[in-house]
Design an enzyme around this catalytic site. Structure first.
Site, PDB file in Angstrom:
ATOM      1  CE  LYS A 191      -1.921   2.930   2.116  1.00 44.15           C
ATOM      2  NZ  LYS A 191      -1.668   4.357   1.797  1.00 44.15           N
ATOM      3  N   GLY A 244       6.480   4.748   8.733  1.00 46.22           N
ATOM      4  CA  GLY A 244       5.683   5.975   8.756  1.00 46.22           C
ATOM      5  C   GLY A 244       5.739   6.608  10.133  1.00 46.22           C
ATOM      6  CB  SER A 245       3.683   9.244  11.624  1.00 45.57           C
ATOM      7  OG  SER A 245       2.391   8.677  11.533  1.00 45.57           O
ATOM      8  N   GLY A 249       1.780   4.154  13.456  1.00 46.49           N
ATOM      9  CA  GLY A 249       2.345   2.899  13.984  1.00 46.49           C
ATOM     10  C   GLY A 249       1.507   2.376  15.142  1.00 46.49           C
ATOM     11  CD  GLU A 266      12.331   3.436   9.434  1.00 48.00           C
ATOM     12  OE1 GLU A 266      12.210   4.416  10.211  1.00 48.00           O
ATOM     13  OE2 GLU A 266      12.531   3.530   8.222  1.00 48.00           O
ATOM     14  CB  CYS A 300      12.247   8.358   9.950  1.00 49.54           C
ATOM     15  SG  CYS A 300      12.968   7.163   8.840  1.00 49.54           S
ATOM     16  CD  GLU A 401       9.504  12.354  12.755  1.00 45.01           C
ATOM     17  OE1 GLU A 401       8.413  11.801  12.957  1.00 45.01           O
ATOM     18  OE2 GLU A 401      10.469  11.800  12.198  1.00 45.01           O
TER      19      GLU A 401
HETATM   20  P1  ADP Z   1       3.320  10.548   7.215  1.00 45.86           P
HETATM   21  O1  ADP Z   1       2.922  11.430   8.347  1.00 45.86           O
HETATM   22  O2  ADP Z   1       4.762  10.432   6.986  1.00 45.86           O
HETATM   23  O3  ADP Z   1       2.484  10.699   5.970  1.00 45.86           O
HETATM   24  P2  ADP Z   1       1.780   8.296   7.933  1.00 45.86           P
HETATM   25  O4  ADP Z   1       2.109   7.390   9.045  1.00 45.86           O
HETATM   26  O5  ADP Z   1       0.562   9.129   8.007  1.00 45.86           O
HETATM   27  O6  ADP Z   1       3.082   9.122   7.747  1.00 45.86           O
HETATM   28  O7  ADP Z   1       1.719   7.506   6.555  1.00 45.86           O
HETATM   29  C1  ADP Z   1       2.562   6.438   6.218  1.00 45.86           C
HETATM   30  C2  ADP Z   1       1.724   5.378   5.518  1.00 45.86           C
HETATM   31  O8  ADP Z   1       0.740   4.914   6.428  1.00 45.86           O
HETATM   32  C3  ADP Z   1       0.960   5.868   4.295  1.00 45.86           C
HETATM   33  O9  ADP Z   1       0.952   4.847   3.315  1.00 45.86           O
HETATM   34  C4  ADP Z   1      -0.430   6.100   4.835  1.00 45.86           C
HETATM   35  O10 ADP Z   1      -1.440   6.008   3.857  1.00 45.86           O
HETATM   36  C5  ADP Z   1      -0.549   4.966   5.820  1.00 45.86           C
HETATM   37  N1  ADP Z   1      -1.552   5.160   6.880  1.00 45.86           N
HETATM   38  C6  ADP Z   1      -1.991   6.316   7.427  1.00 45.86           C
HETATM   39  N2  ADP Z   1      -2.916   6.077   8.381  1.00 45.86           N
HETATM   40  C7  ADP Z   1      -3.068   4.727   8.450  1.00 45.86           C
HETATM   41  C8  ADP Z   1      -3.868   3.842   9.251  1.00 45.86           C
HETATM   42  N3  ADP Z   1      -4.705   4.298  10.168  1.00 45.86           N
HETATM   43  N4  ADP Z   1      -3.724   2.506   9.054  1.00 45.86           N
HETATM   44  C9  ADP Z   1      -2.867   2.021   8.143  1.00 45.86           C
HETATM   45  N5  ADP Z   1      -2.103   2.806   7.352  1.00 45.86           N
HETATM   46  C10 ADP Z   1      -2.197   4.134   7.488  1.00 45.86           C
END
Ligand code: ADP
Length: 498
Positions: A191, A244-245, A249, A266, A300, A401
């Site tokens: 995804k 991601g964030s 996570g 990560e 990150c 961050e």
């Molecule tokens: P950033 O703030 O760097 O965009 P995110 O953690 O929001 O980081 O996004 C990283 C990935 O996680 C993206 O592919 C985003 O679509 C996905 N994402 C965001 N929210 C969710 C969620 N609730 N469950 C699963 N994946 C998610």
């Protein structure tokens, strides 16, 4: 290997404003809902493509395809065959590297100097995982049971992997998930981030061309709260590999509880980068600056808390500011540009809000500190390299961050307290130490609670060396043999021979 022809940058074949479908079971299909979303160039605002918007029904289809593939002919591939497949894929990625790196630049803004500069790392990763495919092994273990019972372990692929990646380095992030999955015999539903879905989709095409069987790699673009959440919660997904964030996570860990799937994370960071007065200042200035300004701070492990020894603080901070001022900001397609735009309006709002937070908290921006809009920059999300001086440990700009090119420079004079201060964060991803004193280097390498410590360098990465976090920067490792283990189950076998 023959090099591809350079791509005319204003007519990228995969970012021509057209429509992109999703990849499920080896087929390119529309979303079940028929919905699409747009992806734009963050430097210019131009439309790059309209992309099929995946949601739960599409994730269901992709997971079912990945399960069939996992149990089908893919399960019969020998390690040698998986290795060959990865090598063929690597060759194709190499042949198309200029095209793929340009696509990263167009979709998320990083300058070509950065995306093209990742060539050896990306290809090295794929070929490292190819090597790992034929290095998977269990152990025979002496046991203490009476009678003759022979015991050994088998390593088996965990199964269907949901890979959820961010936008800050789409090519590398995709390969960091696809590589270990192919090496171990897992299957993947990838995804991509909604901000930058194009490179992962193009990689899906190349994977098919390399001969990856249908369903082994599926790519379902869509939003995090819908497609991402459905993948994280799916009862037939065996593992989620997430980058991601930390907030997402946490949501993923909660979503994983339904079937207690395996999770590797990560996540973000607020990494300390420590400069002692005895450091090689000429090396430390660009090193500490690019530890944050590279990729516009959208890394990150960026070394955003810059701790500088008091007696060189003013001089060092002004040199870093001067260095930042000299960097060329602009459209990443210009080969001379060193700092591209932020990825989106949302990130622009977030980063500029921290400019205000910093000023209000009493820090002073010695360089940067406001959005850039001159000339063509007004069409994109540009912010300059920014250095905040007079930052104290407890300020928000020293704790949260920011994910932009923003250094928070903090002074120290007591090395005994320093490790405690450097560790006073919820995160633990990267860290840096600049010193000519080898004892100090070792002492801090041990004392800092982070997954990577870079001494007299920053952000060095290699496919063979593990990368990952302590504390709220996540768990699990990418790169290295540890990464491959994340995609394997261990089975103990007992055989009574008496
Ligand atoms: P950033 O703030 O760097 O965009 P995110 O953690 O929001 O980081 O996004 C990283 C990935 O996680 C993206 O592919 C985003 O679509 C996905 N994402 C965001 N929210 C969710 C969620 N609730 N469950 C699963 N994946 C998610």
């Amino acid at each position: 290997m023959a090099q591809a022809q350079p791509i005319p940058i204003n007519r990228h074949p995969y970012a021509d404003g057209g429509k992109k479908k999703m990849l499920i079971d080896g087929q390119w299909i529309d979303a079940t809902s028929g919905k699409t979303f747009e992806t734009h160039n963050p430097a210019t605002g131009e439309l790059l493509a309209t992309v099929a918007e995946g949601d739960k029904p599409d994730i269901d289809k992709a997971v079912a395809a990945a399960r069939r593939a996992f149990e089908g002919p893919w399960s019969k591939f020998t390690p040698f065959e998986r290795q060959n497949l990865l090598l063929r894929f690597a060759d194709l990625v190499e042949r198309h590297f200029d095209e793929l790196s340009t696509l990263d630049t167009l979709d998320m803004g990083a300058p070509l100097s950065r995306t093209r500069g990742g060539r050896l790392r990306v290809l090295g990763m794929l070929r490292f995982y190819a090597g790992q495919a034929t290095s998977i092994h269990g152990e025979t273990i002496e046991n203490s049971l009476p009678g003759e019972i022979f015991s050994y372990t088998l390593k088996e692929p965990v199964g269907v992997v949901g890979a959820i990646i961010p936008w800050n380095s789409p090519l590398t992030a995709s390969i960091w998930k696809i590589g270990p999955a192919l090496a171990t015999g897992c299957t993947v539903v990838l995804k991509p981030a909604e901000e930058a879905p194009l490179t992962p989709l193009r990689l899906g095409e190349l994977a098919l061309e390399a001969g990856v069987p249908p369903g082994v790699i599926n790519v379902v673009p869509g939003y995090g709260e819908t497609a991402g959440a459905a993948l994280a919660a799916h009862p037939d997904v065996d593992k989620v590999a997430f980058t991601g964030s930390h907030l997402t996570g946490q949501a993923i860990v909660r979503a994983s509880a339904g079937n207690l799937k395996r999770v590797s994370l990560e996540l973000g960071g607020k990494s300390p980068d420590i400069v002692f007065a005895d450091a090689d200042i000429d090396a430390a200035v660009p090193g500490a600056a690019m530890a944050v300004f590279a990729n516009s701070g959208q890394i990150c492990s960026a070394g955003t808390r810059l701790f500088v020894e008091q007696r060189i603080y003013d001089e060092f901070v002004s040199k870093v500011a001067e260095f930042g001022k000299g960097l060329k900001v602009g459209n990443g397609l210009d080969p001379e540009v060193q700092i591209g735009p932020l990825v989106s309006q949302e990130q622009l709002t977030r980063v500029t809000s921290y400019f205000e937070v910093g000023q209000k908290e009493g820090a002073s921006a010695v360089v940067g500190g406001s959005r850039l809009t001159e000339g063509k920059l007004d069409k994109g999300y540009f912010v300059p390299p920014t250095v905040f001086a007079n930052v104290r440990d407890e300020m928000r700009i020293a704790q949260e961050e920011i994910f932009g090119p923003v250094i928070s420079a903090i002074s120290f004079d007591d090395p005994e307290e320093l490790a405690k201060r450097a560790n006073a964060t919820n995160f633990g991803l990267g860290s840096g130490v600049w010193t000519r004193d080898v004892s100090k280097a070792h002492k801090f390498a041990k004392a800092i609670r982070a997954g990577s410590v870079w001494v007299n360098c920053y952000q060095a990465m290699d496919p063979a060396v593990p990368f990952g976090g302590y504390k709220m920067s996540g768990y699990g490792r990418e790169s290295g043999i540890q990464h491959v283990e994340e995609y394997l189950n261990v089975k103990a076998v007992w055989i009574k021979t008496a």
